[in-house]
Design a protein around this motif. Sequence first.
Motif, short mmCIF file in Angstrom:
data_model
loop_
_atom_site.label_atom_id
_atom_site.label_comp_id
_atom_site.label_asym_id
_atom_site.label_seq_id
_atom_site.Cartn_x
_atom_site.Cartn_y
_atom_site.Cartn_z
N ILE A 5 0.86 -1.18 0.00
CA ILE A 5 0.00 0.00 0.00
C ILE A 5 0.89 1.23 0.00
O ILE A 5 1.82 1.32 0.80
N ARG A 6 0.59 2.15 -0.88
CA ARG A 6 1.35 3.39 -0.92
C ARG A 6 0.56 4.45 -0.17
O ARG A 6 -0.63 4.66 -0.42
N ALA A 7 1.20 5.09 0.79
CA ALA A 7 0.57 6.15 1.57
C ALA A 7 1.56 7.30 1.67
O ALA A 7 2.71 7.17 1.27
N THR A 8 1.10 8.42 2.21
CA THR A 8 1.94 9.61 2.26
C THR A 8 2.21 10.04 3.69
O THR A 8 1.28 10.20 4.48
N CYS A 9 3.47 10.22 4.00
CA CYS A 9 3.92 10.82 5.27
C CYS A 9 4.16 12.30 4.98
O CYS A 9 4.76 12.64 3.96
N ASP A 11 6.22 14.29 6.22
CA ASP A 11 7.64 14.65 6.19
C ASP A 11 8.44 13.90 5.13
O ASP A 11 9.36 14.44 4.54
N CYS A 12 8.08 12.64 4.88
CA CYS A 12 8.88 11.78 4.01
C CYS A 12 8.30 11.61 2.61
O CYS A 12 8.96 11.10 1.72
N GLY A 13 7.06 12.02 2.42
CA GLY A 13 6.42 11.82 1.12
C GLY A 13 5.83 10.42 1.02
O GLY A 13 5.43 9.83 2.03
N ASP A 14 5.78 9.88 -0.20
CA ASP A 14 5.19 8.56 -0.40
C ASP A 14 6.05 7.47 0.22
O ASP A 14 7.28 7.48 0.06
N VAL A 15 5.38 6.55 0.91
CA VAL A 15 6.05 5.39 1.51
C VAL A 15 5.23 4.15 1.18
O VAL A 15 4.04 4.24 0.90
N GLU A 16 5.87 2.99 1.21
CA GLU A 16 5.17 1.73 0.95
C GLU A 16 5.02 0.97 2.25
O GLU A 16 5.95 0.89 3.06
N LEU A 17 3.81 0.42 2.44
CA LEU A 17 3.48 -0.29 3.67
C LEU A 17 2.86 -1.63 3.31
O LEU A 17 2.24 -1.79 2.26
N GLY A 18 2.98 -2.58 4.23
CA GLY A 18 2.24 -3.82 4.12
C GLY A 18 0.90 -3.66 4.81
O GLY A 18 0.67 -2.71 5.56
N THR A 19 0.00 -4.60 4.58
CA THR A 19 -1.32 -4.52 5.19
C THR A 19 -1.25 -4.57 6.71
O THR A 19 -2.12 -4.04 7.39
N ARG A 20 -0.22 -5.19 7.25
CA ARG A 20 -0.07 -5.25 8.72
C ARG A 20 0.41 -3.93 9.31
O ARG A 20 0.34 -3.72 10.51
N ASP A 21 0.91 -3.03 8.47
CA ASP A 21 1.45 -1.76 8.95
C ASP A 21 0.41 -0.66 9.05
O ASP A 21 0.70 0.43 9.54
N LEU A 22 -0.79 -0.93 8.59
CA LEU A 22 -1.81 0.11 8.49
C LEU A 22 -3.08 -0.37 9.18
O LEU A 22 -3.46 -1.53 9.06
N VAL A 23 -3.73 0.52 9.94
CA VAL A 23 -4.98 0.21 10.64
C VAL A 23 -6.05 1.17 10.15
O VAL A 23 -5.83 2.38 10.07
N VAL A 24 -7.21 0.63 9.82
CA VAL A 24 -8.36 1.42 9.40
C VAL A 24 -9.25 1.61 10.62
O VAL A 24 -9.55 0.65 11.33
N ARG A 25 -9.66 2.84 10.89
CA ARG A 25 -10.51 3.15 12.05
C ARG A 25 -11.81 3.78 11.57
O ARG A 25 -11.78 4.71 10.77
N VAL A 26 -12.94 3.26 12.09
CA VAL A 26 -14.25 3.78 11.70
C VAL A 26 -15.05 4.08 12.97
O VAL A 26 -15.15 3.24 13.86
#
Length: 113
Positions: A5-9, A11-26
């Motif tokens: 998954i590509r997301a944006t920091c 400070d750092c710009g675009d970074v690549e993450l695995g699904t375990r690195d990201l949490v969806v909150r609703v």
Amino acid sequence: MATLIRATCRDCGDVELGTRDLVVRVCEESDRGSYVFRCPECTAPVTHDADGPTIELLVASGCRLERWHLPAELGEPRPGGRTFTHDDLIELHDLLEEPGWFADLLRTRGPDG
């Protein structure tokens, strides 16, 4: 094959993450969503708002879903009295700068607290 998954920091710009690195909150009450992760480059926590299709895509990709509730206190009636203003904040700041402010506070509370 792992999903990237590509997301944006900010400070750092675009970074690549695995699904375990990201949490969806609703939020249960409003259905508003976001996703959160720790930047793999600078380790800063990052949060972004997410719309319904983005949430569905991230969860379908294997990201963990957290549902949360608004605090119950938001539904309680507001206490009476006037609204705390910017001037009140400045006055409070000035009072806290005075030596002995805490002892004065204890004296005004009385013996029962």
